[in-house]
Design a protein around this motif. Structure first.
Motif, PDB file in Angstrom:
ATOM      1  N   MET A 202      57.040   2.066 -67.567  1.00 45.17           N
ATOM      2  CA  MET A 202      57.460   1.890 -68.951  1.00 45.17           C
ATOM      3  C   MET A 202      56.571   0.842 -69.599  1.00 45.17           C
ATOM      4  O   MET A 202      56.190  -0.148 -68.960  1.00 45.17           O
ATOM      5  CB  MET A 202      58.924   1.463 -69.038  1.00 45.17           C
ATOM      6  CG  MET A 202      59.428   1.272 -70.460  1.00 45.17           C
ATOM      7  SD  MET A 202      61.232   1.060 -70.560  1.00 45.17           S
ATOM      8  CE  MET A 202      61.398  -0.548 -69.773  1.00 45.17           C
ATOM      9  N   ALA A 203      56.216   1.075 -70.848  1.00 45.14           N
ATOM     10  CA  ALA A 203      55.438   0.105 -71.613  1.00 45.14           C
ATOM     11  C   ALA A 203      56.033  -0.008 -73.004  1.00 45.14           C
ATOM     12  O   ALA A 203      56.405   0.995 -73.610  1.00 45.14           O
ATOM     13  CB  ALA A 203      53.970   0.526 -71.692  1.00 45.14           C
ATOM     14  N   ILE A 204      56.139  -1.230 -73.498  1.00 41.99           N
ATOM     15  CA  ILE A 204      56.675  -1.485 -74.833  1.00 41.99           C
ATOM     16  C   ILE A 204      55.704  -2.404 -75.556  1.00 41.99           C
ATOM     17  O   ILE A 204      55.255  -3.414 -75.004  1.00 41.99           O
ATOM     18  CB  ILE A 204      58.068  -2.149 -74.764  1.00 41.99           C
ATOM     19  CG1 ILE A 204      59.054  -1.257 -74.011  1.00 41.99           C
ATOM     20  CG2 ILE A 204      58.592  -2.453 -76.166  1.00 41.99           C
ATOM     21  CD1 ILE A 204      60.419  -1.893 -73.815  1.00 41.99           C
ATOM     22  N   SER A 205      55.383  -2.063 -76.783  1.00 37.86           N
ATOM     23  CA  SER A 205      54.546  -2.939 -77.601  1.00 37.86           C
ATOM     24  C   SER A 205      55.135  -3.022 -78.997  1.00 37.86           C
ATOM     25  O   SER A 205      55.684  -2.048 -79.508  1.00 37.86           O
ATOM     26  CB  SER A 205      53.106  -2.428 -77.657  1.00 37.86           C
ATOM     27  OG  SER A 205      53.044  -1.139 -78.235  1.00 37.86           O
ATOM     28  N   MET A 221      54.815  -5.378 -73.090  1.00 38.96           N
ATOM     29  CA  MET A 221      55.301  -5.475 -71.705  1.00 38.96           C
ATOM     30  C   MET A 221      55.040  -4.174 -70.983  1.00 38.96           C
ATOM     31  O   MET A 221      55.036  -3.100 -71.588  1.00 38.96           O
ATOM     32  CB  MET A 221      56.787  -5.849 -71.678  1.00 38.96           C
ATOM     33  CG  MET A 221      57.707  -4.886 -72.388  1.00 38.96           C
ATOM     34  SD  MET A 221      59.389  -5.545 -72.609  1.00 38.96           S
ATOM     35  CE  MET A 221      59.158  -6.586 -74.053  1.00 38.96           C
ATOM     36  N   GLN A 222      54.809  -4.280 -69.700  1.00 40.29           N
ATOM     37  CA  GLN A 222      54.608  -3.119 -68.851  1.00 40.29           C
ATOM     38  C   GLN A 222      55.401  -3.330 -67.568  1.00 40.29           C
ATOM     39  O   GLN A 222      55.627  -4.460 -67.142  1.00 40.29           O
ATOM     40  CB  GLN A 222      53.132  -2.920 -68.501  1.00 40.29           C
ATOM     41  CG  GLN A 222      52.199  -2.714 -69.681  1.00 40.29           C
ATOM     42  CD  GLN A 222      51.758  -4.008 -70.312  1.00 40.29           C
ATOM     43  OE1 GLN A 222      51.594  -5.008 -69.633  1.00 40.29           O
ATOM     44  NE2 GLN A 222      51.564  -3.992 -71.620  1.00 40.29           N
ATOM     45  N   THR A 242      56.426  -7.047 -66.735  1.00 37.07           N
ATOM     46  CA  THR A 242      55.542  -8.167 -67.050  1.00 37.07           C
ATOM     47  C   THR A 242      55.459  -8.294 -68.564  1.00 37.07           C
ATOM     48  O   THR A 242      55.027  -7.356 -69.246  1.00 37.07           O
ATOM     49  CB  THR A 242      54.135  -7.968 -66.474  1.00 37.07           C
ATOM     50  OG1 THR A 242      54.215  -7.857 -65.055  1.00 37.07           O
ATOM     51  CG2 THR A 242      53.239  -9.147 -66.835  1.00 37.07           C
ATOM     52  N   PHE A 243      55.888  -9.431 -69.102  1.00 40.25           N
ATOM     53  CA  PHE A 243      55.824  -9.692 -70.536  1.00 40.25           C
ATOM     54  C   PHE A 243      54.506 -10.389 -70.843  1.00 40.25           C
ATOM     55  O   PHE A 243      54.133 -11.353 -70.169  1.00 40.25           O
ATOM     56  CB  PHE A 243      56.977 -10.596 -70.976  1.00 40.25           C
ATOM     57  CG  PHE A 243      58.321  -9.948 -70.904  1.00 40.25           C
ATOM     58  CD1 PHE A 243      58.945  -9.481 -72.049  1.00 40.25           C
ATOM     59  CD2 PHE A 243      58.974  -9.799 -69.693  1.00 40.25           C
ATOM     60  CE1 PHE A 243      60.178  -8.884 -71.990  1.00 40.25           C
ATOM     61  CE2 PHE A 243      60.213  -9.192 -69.622  1.00 40.25           C
ATOM     62  CZ  PHE A 243      60.816  -8.737 -70.777  1.00 40.25           C
ATOM     63  N   CYS A 398      58.473   6.897 -77.878  1.00 42.15           N
ATOM     64  CA  CYS A 398      59.365   6.667 -79.009  1.00 42.15           C
ATOM     65  C   CYS A 398      58.685   5.686 -79.961  1.00 42.15           C
ATOM     66  O   CYS A 398      58.285   4.590 -79.547  1.00 42.15           O
ATOM     67  CB  CYS A 398      60.697   6.103 -78.515  1.00 42.15           C
ATOM     68  SG  CYS A 398      61.829   5.596 -79.816  1.00 42.15           S
ATOM     69  N   LEU A 399      58.506   6.090 -81.202  1.00 43.81           N
ATOM     70  CA  LEU A 399      57.871   5.260 -82.216  1.00 43.81           C
ATOM     71  C   LEU A 399      58.916   4.840 -83.244  1.00 43.81           C
ATOM     72  O   LEU A 399      59.515   5.683 -83.909  1.00 43.81           O
ATOM     73  CB  LEU A 399      56.744   6.032 -82.903  1.00 43.81           C
ATOM     74  CG  LEU A 399      55.657   6.589 -81.969  1.00 43.81           C
ATOM     75  CD1 LEU A 399      54.668   7.426 -82.764  1.00 43.81           C
ATOM     76  CD2 LEU A 399      54.949   5.476 -81.235  1.00 43.81           C
TER      77      LEU A 399
END
Length: 464
Positions: A202-205, A221-222, A242-243, A398-399
């Motif tokens: 999972m990755a969030i930006s 984060m990944q 990891t943030f 998801c955007l």
């Protein structure tokens, strides 16, 4: 962290769980051609204004004839101004809309992607295509190539005829019957699964709004996720993240070198109760905590009803579309590759789509979260087994586009991108979920969502 942001993460999590259940409505070429007051001549070039009228019809947008415009008495003027108000059609550098000019494939793709909820500023996926990354329209072009809506070798600068524009929009805002049939079969197969294990990433930006001073630092984060489900519903999940925090903009003396911070979360759902343990740097010995049932949705009811549901209510069915991408091999299985994509901008319709099990407190929190959003769009792909109709790989992006302001306060975030990729599914392997003794003895921690300032029963549409 702001309370609205915490609630938003919960809302997005529920949306991610429900989005694949949607079934798309379709629009046909014959329906689109009805927007023309007179039948176009064969081979006629399509103008930007005419394309705007076709796009508004394809997307089911409300167009009123009394909208103020600068296009004189052109029959397509109301549609043009409706799209302009939503920042779908923006014009040229000279400020003019130039609706009488021919529309190119790239212009059509960019406008269609905006209607589908693709926010400005998001990163482009990696695709092989004829358009260079330096192009002003490369990002929406790349997303449409990834979804199978454009072919990599198509000339993006080509001028569209009416027939080509109609065919393009019927493809974008329709669905493959073959793809929908496969998705329905997959839902039926999933409802019979006794247990499943999967691992993925999972990755969030998050992207800051231009001009916002460092109240909230840009964060990415990944991490990796390992999940086990045993139905009717027991869950064990472990997430390692990891943030990446900008050290120069983040106050505090405890920030690790380089702005990187590790977090591990482990959770169980057993007998309707959620247990969690979170480890972050600087914490004392991590402790298990038990979340009270009354502060959480009835997760078992949510999962069981969503597994057996035939799709989302009519208010959302037209928001999602499916394309068949072809056959392939995934983990030794022959698979169908299916792309699905769409946009949700009606929060009340989304709330009605939830299959039940939400506490009043959670409903209030989720209604409040709707005021912070402009839209949520999905661009995803699944690999579904040709023999057993089970999923063997999936990727969902998801955007999220945020409103400029929330309850008279500026929202510092402009967009958020959440990507989840799973390539290791195992079904009916005899999963047994056993709660650790220290978790069973954990103290109960109250989690009460904040009360909204607005009437949660009132109709509410995501801003935008």
């Amino acid at each position: 962290m702001k309370k609205w942001f915490q609630v938003l993460i919960l809302a997005v999590g529920l949306i991610l769980a429900l989005a694949p259940a949607a079934l798309a409505g379709t629009v046909t070429g014959d329906q689109l051609r009805q927007v023309f007051p007179q039948t176009p001549a064969p081979g006629k070039t399509l103008t930007r204004g005419e394309f705007a009228a076709l796009l508004a019809r394809a997307a089911g947008m409300q167009v009123t004839a009394d909208t103020a415009d600068t296009q004189g008495d052109a029959w397509y003027s109301p549609a043009v101004m409706a799209l302009k108000e939503k920042s779908v059609i923006r014009g040229y550098p000279d400020g003019g809309l130039h609706t009488d000019r021919p529309v190119t494939l790239l212009e059509a793709a960019v406008m269609a992607s905006r209607v589908l909820g693709l926010p400005d500023g998001v990163a482009a996926p990696d695709v092989k295509g004829s358009l260079g990354r330096e192009s002003w329209g490369y990002t929406p072009y790349a997303w449409l190539v990834r979804a199978g809506l454009l072919q990599p070798d198509q000339d993006a600068a080509a001028i569209l005829t009416v027939d080509e524009g109609v065919a393009f929009l019927a493809r974008v805002f329709g669905s493959d019957p073959e793809a929908e049939k496969i998705v329905q079969a997959a839902k039926q197969a999933q409802a019979k699964v006794k247990d499943v294990k999967f691992a993925g990433s999972m990755a969030i930006s998050a992207r800051l709004r231009p001009g916002v001073a460092g109240e909230v630092p840009a964060v990415s984060m990944q991490g990796n996720i390992v999940s086990e489900f045993s139905y009717p519903l027991s869950l064990h999940q472990k997430v390692d993240m990891t943030f990446n925090l900008p050290a120069e903009k983040t106050p505090g003396e405890d920030l690790p070198a380089g702005g990187k911070m590790q977090m591990t979360m482990e959770q169980y759902l057993v007998d309707g109760t959620m247990y969690q343990k979170i480890e972050i740097p600087g914490m004392e010995k991590p402790q298990w905590m038990k979340l009270p049932k009354e502060a959480l949705p009835d997760l078992q009811t949510l999962v069981e009803q969503s597994r057996s549901a035939a799709g989302l209510p009519p208010g959302l069915k037209d928001s999602f579309h499916f394309r068949y991408l072809g056959e392939g091999i995934e983990n030794g299985h022959k698979v169908h590759r299916i792309a699905y994509y769409g946009r949700i901008d009606d929060w009340q319709a989304l709330m009605q789509a939830l299959p039940g099990g939400l506490t009043p407190e959670m409903e209030q929190a989720l209604n409040q979260a709707g005021g912070v959003l402009k839209s949520i769009s999905f661009w995803s792909e699944e690999a579904i087994g040709m023999e057993d109709n089970l999923t063997y790989a999936s990727e969902i992006t998801c955007l999220v586009a945020f409103a400029d302001r929330f309850q008279e306060e500026a929202v510092p975030l402009e967009t958020m991108t959440i990507n989840m990729k799973v390539t290791d599914y195992q079904y009916n392997s005899g999963v047994k979920i056993e709660l650790p003794a220290e978790a069973l003895a954990a103290p109960e921690i109250p989690l009460t969502p904040s009360q909204p300032d607005v009437n949660p029963s009132g109709g509410q549409k995501i801003q935008g």
